[in-house]
Design an enzyme around this catalytic site. Structure first.
Site, PDB file in Angstrom:
ATOM      1  CB  CYS A  90      -1.020  -0.012   1.128  1.00 29.09           C
ATOM      2  SG  CYS A  90      -0.517  -0.829   2.629  1.00 29.09           S
ATOM      3  NE  ARG A 119       2.202  -9.395   5.023  1.00 20.10           N
ATOM      4  CZ  ARG A 119       0.879  -9.309   4.876  1.00 20.10           C
ATOM      5  NH1 ARG A 119       0.093 -10.146   5.517  1.00 20.10           N
ATOM      6  NH2 ARG A 119       0.354  -8.387   4.081  1.00 20.10           N
ATOM      7  CD  GLN A 131      -1.288  -9.265  -0.101  1.00 16.79           C
ATOM      8  OE1 GLN A 131      -0.762  -8.172  -0.200  1.00 16.79           O
ATOM      9  NE2 GLN A 131      -2.102  -9.576   0.877  1.00 16.79           N
ATOM     10  CG  ASP A 173      -2.313  -5.599  -2.612  1.00 15.54           C
ATOM     11  OD1 ASP A 173      -3.482  -5.454  -2.259  1.00 15.54           O
ATOM     12  OD2 ASP A 173      -1.335  -5.278  -1.922  1.00 15.54           O
ATOM     13  CG  HIS A 193      -3.513  -0.230  -2.767  1.00 19.07           C
ATOM     14  ND1 HIS A 193      -2.526  -1.051  -3.262  1.00 19.07           N
ATOM     15  CD2 HIS A 193      -3.637  -0.508  -1.439  1.00 19.07           C
ATOM     16  CE1 HIS A 193      -2.060  -1.788  -2.272  1.00 19.07           C
ATOM     17  NE2 HIS A 193      -2.711  -1.486  -1.162  1.00 19.07           N
ATOM     18  CE  LYS A 206      -9.410  -7.646   8.350  1.00 20.55           C
ATOM     19  NZ  LYS A 206      -8.113  -8.317   8.209  1.00 20.55           N
ATOM     20  CG  HIS A 251      -5.741  -0.923   1.734  1.00 22.41           C
ATOM     21  ND1 HIS A 251      -4.374  -0.814   1.861  1.00 22.41           N
ATOM     22  CD2 HIS A 251      -6.246   0.204   2.316  1.00 22.41           C
ATOM     23  CE1 HIS A 251      -4.062   0.310   2.490  1.00 22.41           C
ATOM     24  NE2 HIS A 251      -5.189   0.945   2.774  1.00 22.41           N
TER      25      HIS A 251
END
Length: 584
Positions: A274, A303, A321, A323, A325, A405, A453
């Site tokens: 992000c 991570r 991911q 992912d 945004h 979320k 997100h």
């Protein structure tokens, strides 16, 4: 899936019975806690020195538990003062610690059955006759630090399964046995998809077969997101501490970040994408006419997960991911959440998942931003859900540290629940106090946007693990790493088999030709059972003369074999690729 309160009460009561049985069988044992959990319960014990409790001890404990249950003992609740409780449990240090943590004026409750007393809020069943002696089973032993603190005593955690009827226990055990057959780690080795190195925990070594499926999924998601109005970006894998401090991740997520140093500056390998997306947004002045700006990224994140929590490709340290945004105005939140939900449902449908559960996660204890902003964000997300016609369950305190979320949970063929998709409303990261993202509004003034997100599949690695177990490795034709296997009836027809294989490859169909010394039946067995190939094309004299192939469908159960012209078969497979779905 939700469990009814009655069953949870039975499970917790059965945990007390197990604690009683173990204390009788192993005098001097110290007892800790024993809550009900999904499918059963556990209890933590410190066994006397020299006693090593293992699964070989289960039959003796189960026999004692059934003896206790047969006595039809009442569960008697009693309220005591803190001082009385300390006296009652003076020989149980873990109970004493729990009692000492309570306020002095708190009324403490205990439950007693058959002379065994435990510290407990309850509730419990009325008597042991309500626990079916044939509907529970001790399942495994594990280590557990007292109160989850690695600096405290390691206790022995004994897990058990517990249901109201023996048939329910059998049904669950059958499901577990089937799940073990479908274990993605086992199938991953059998099908040569990937391997894991003990020296490099949490990292995946993808083999050609597995990487083929991985890139199919990634390319599919890329196509779907571009069609849905996203622009794909890519951001650095390593970014400076200063950026992570401004975003809030350094203060709230540092323990999960891998840190490195260069030229006396600290950097972190990104655990999420992000901040990079907002850096792109901030690279030039934006207008309200540019919004919503949908930035998608297949960002590789790392991570620092504890090694004990890692699990195959489902829980790893390095992952990608799907992912994205969405940077938008407050007024656009509702339409963007609705748009995302439509995309998510379409994607899940293509992978064969139809049933979904939506969870709404609210402000956690560890969060950034003030309460008013959080309440505003939660209302915006709730309004968006209502506008999209979404029903949801509340998960109090389970939101991200920067915003509430939605979590989307799907169900596999065994009825297991998997949390994959998510969308989060974030007023914090674009704010002046964080990364200070702005756009010029219709009033010609600067405004801070909202950031959404979102991910549909979540971690591609984990989603592929789910697919492996859901399909037991027998992927739908559009996902299979080998869609077609060409097998000649004898070496005399090798050249024609090569021609057929070349025709498949030219049509972008994933195909291999099998020309080895094994006989035809052995080759068919190999590709059907080991590779689980959807289509086996057998070619011989008849097929060569007619420029055709004899098509055998996987396992020859859903469709009989048939002879088709090469061109017709290619059209068939390409149509199936476009239709996707779970069939062949």
């Amino acid at each position: 899936m939700a469990v009814d309160n009655k069953l949870q009460t039975v499970r917790h009561s059965c945990a007390h019975v197990m604690a009683e049985a173990i204390l009788k069988l192993y005098p001097g044992t110290k007892i800790a806690i024993g809550p009900a959990i999904d499918n059963g319960f556990y209890y933590d014990f410190e066994f006397p020195n020299g006693t090593r409790f293992t699964e070989t001890d289960f039959p003796v404990v189960e026999k004692e538990m059934r003896r206790i249950l047969a006595g039809n003992h009442e569960f008697v609740r009693r309220e005591v003062s803190k001082q009385e409780a300390l006296k009652l449990f003076s020989d149980q240090p873990y109970k004493v610690e729990l009692i000492n943590d309570l306020p002095d004026d708190e009324i403490i409750s205990t439950y007693e059955q058959d002379g065994f007393i435990d510290l407990c809020r309850g509730p419990h069943v009325a008597s042991t006759k309500e626990i079916n002696g044939q509907a529970f089973k001790l399942s495994r032993v594990a280590g557990a630090y007292w109160r989850g603190d690695s600096d405290r005593q390691m206790l022995t955690r004994v897990y058990a399964l517990c249901f109201t009827k023996p048939g329910e226990l059998k049904e669950y055990l059958d499901m577990i046995a089937e799940a073990e057959k479908r274990d993605h780690r086992k199938i991953g080795v059998e099908m040569d998809l990937f391997h894991l190195e003990p020296e490099d925990p949490g990292q995946i070594f993808w083999h050609p077969n597995g990487w083929t499926i991985y890139t199919i999924i990634q390319d599919y998601m890329r196509k779907m997101t571009i069609r849905d109005g996203y622009k794909e970006v890519n951001t650095p894998a390593i970014m400076p501490r200063t950026l992570w401090e401004r975003s809030g991740h350094w203060g709230h997520y540092q323990k999960n970040m891998f840190i490195t140093e260069s030229e006396k500056r600290l950097f972190a390998i990104k655990p999420m994408n992000c901040p990079g997306a907002l850096e792109i947004f901030n690279s030039k002045q934006r207008s309200y006419k540019d919004l919503p700006l949908r930035l998608a990224e297949f960002g590789h994140c790392v991570r620092n997960e504890p090694s004990g929590t890692l699990h195959g490709i489902m829980r790893v340290r390095g992952f990608v991911q799907d992912d994205a945004h969405i940077i938008c105005t407050e007024e656009q939140i509702g339409s963007e959440v609705a748009k995302f939900c439509k995309l998510l449902k379409a994607v899940y449908h293509d992978f064969g998942f139809e049933d979904l559960v939506v969870k709404f996660s609210t402000m956690p204890e560890d969060h950034v931003g003030d309460l008013a902003t959080w309440q505003h964000a939660e209302k915006a997300l709730a309004d968006a859900c209502h506008a999209a016609g979404l029903e949801y369950e509340i998960q109090p305190g389970e939101g991200a540290f920067y915003g509430p979320k939605l979590e989307f949970k799907l169900f596999d063929c065994l009825g297991r629940e998997w949390q994959c998709g998510t969308i989060q409303v974030d007023y914090q990261l674009p704010s002046a106090e964080r990364l200070d993202a702005t756009y010029i509004g219709a009033d010609n003034q600067k405004h801070h946007p909202v950031m959404l997100h979102r991910a549909v599949l979540g971690s591609l690695e984990r989603f592929l693990g789910i697919l492996i177990e859901n399909f037991a490795g027998a992927f739908p034709a559009w996902l299979a790493f080998e869609q077609v296997a060409v097998v000649p009836v004898s070496s005399e027809f090798n050249d024609y088999a090569k021609e057929v294989n070349d025709a498949m490859l030219s049509a972008d169909i994933r195909s291999n030709v099998y020309l080895g010394d094994e006989n035809m039946k052995a080759k068919i067995k190999q590709v059907s059972m080991e590779h689980k190939t959807p289509y086996v094309l057998v070619v011989g004299e008849k097929e060569k003369s007619e420029n055709s192939v004899c098509v055998r469908y996987r396992f020859s159960s859903k469709k009989p074999q048939e002879t088709m012209k090469i061109s017709d078969f290619i059209k068939y497979v390409l149509t199936k690729n476009e239709e996707r779905g779970t069939g062949i």
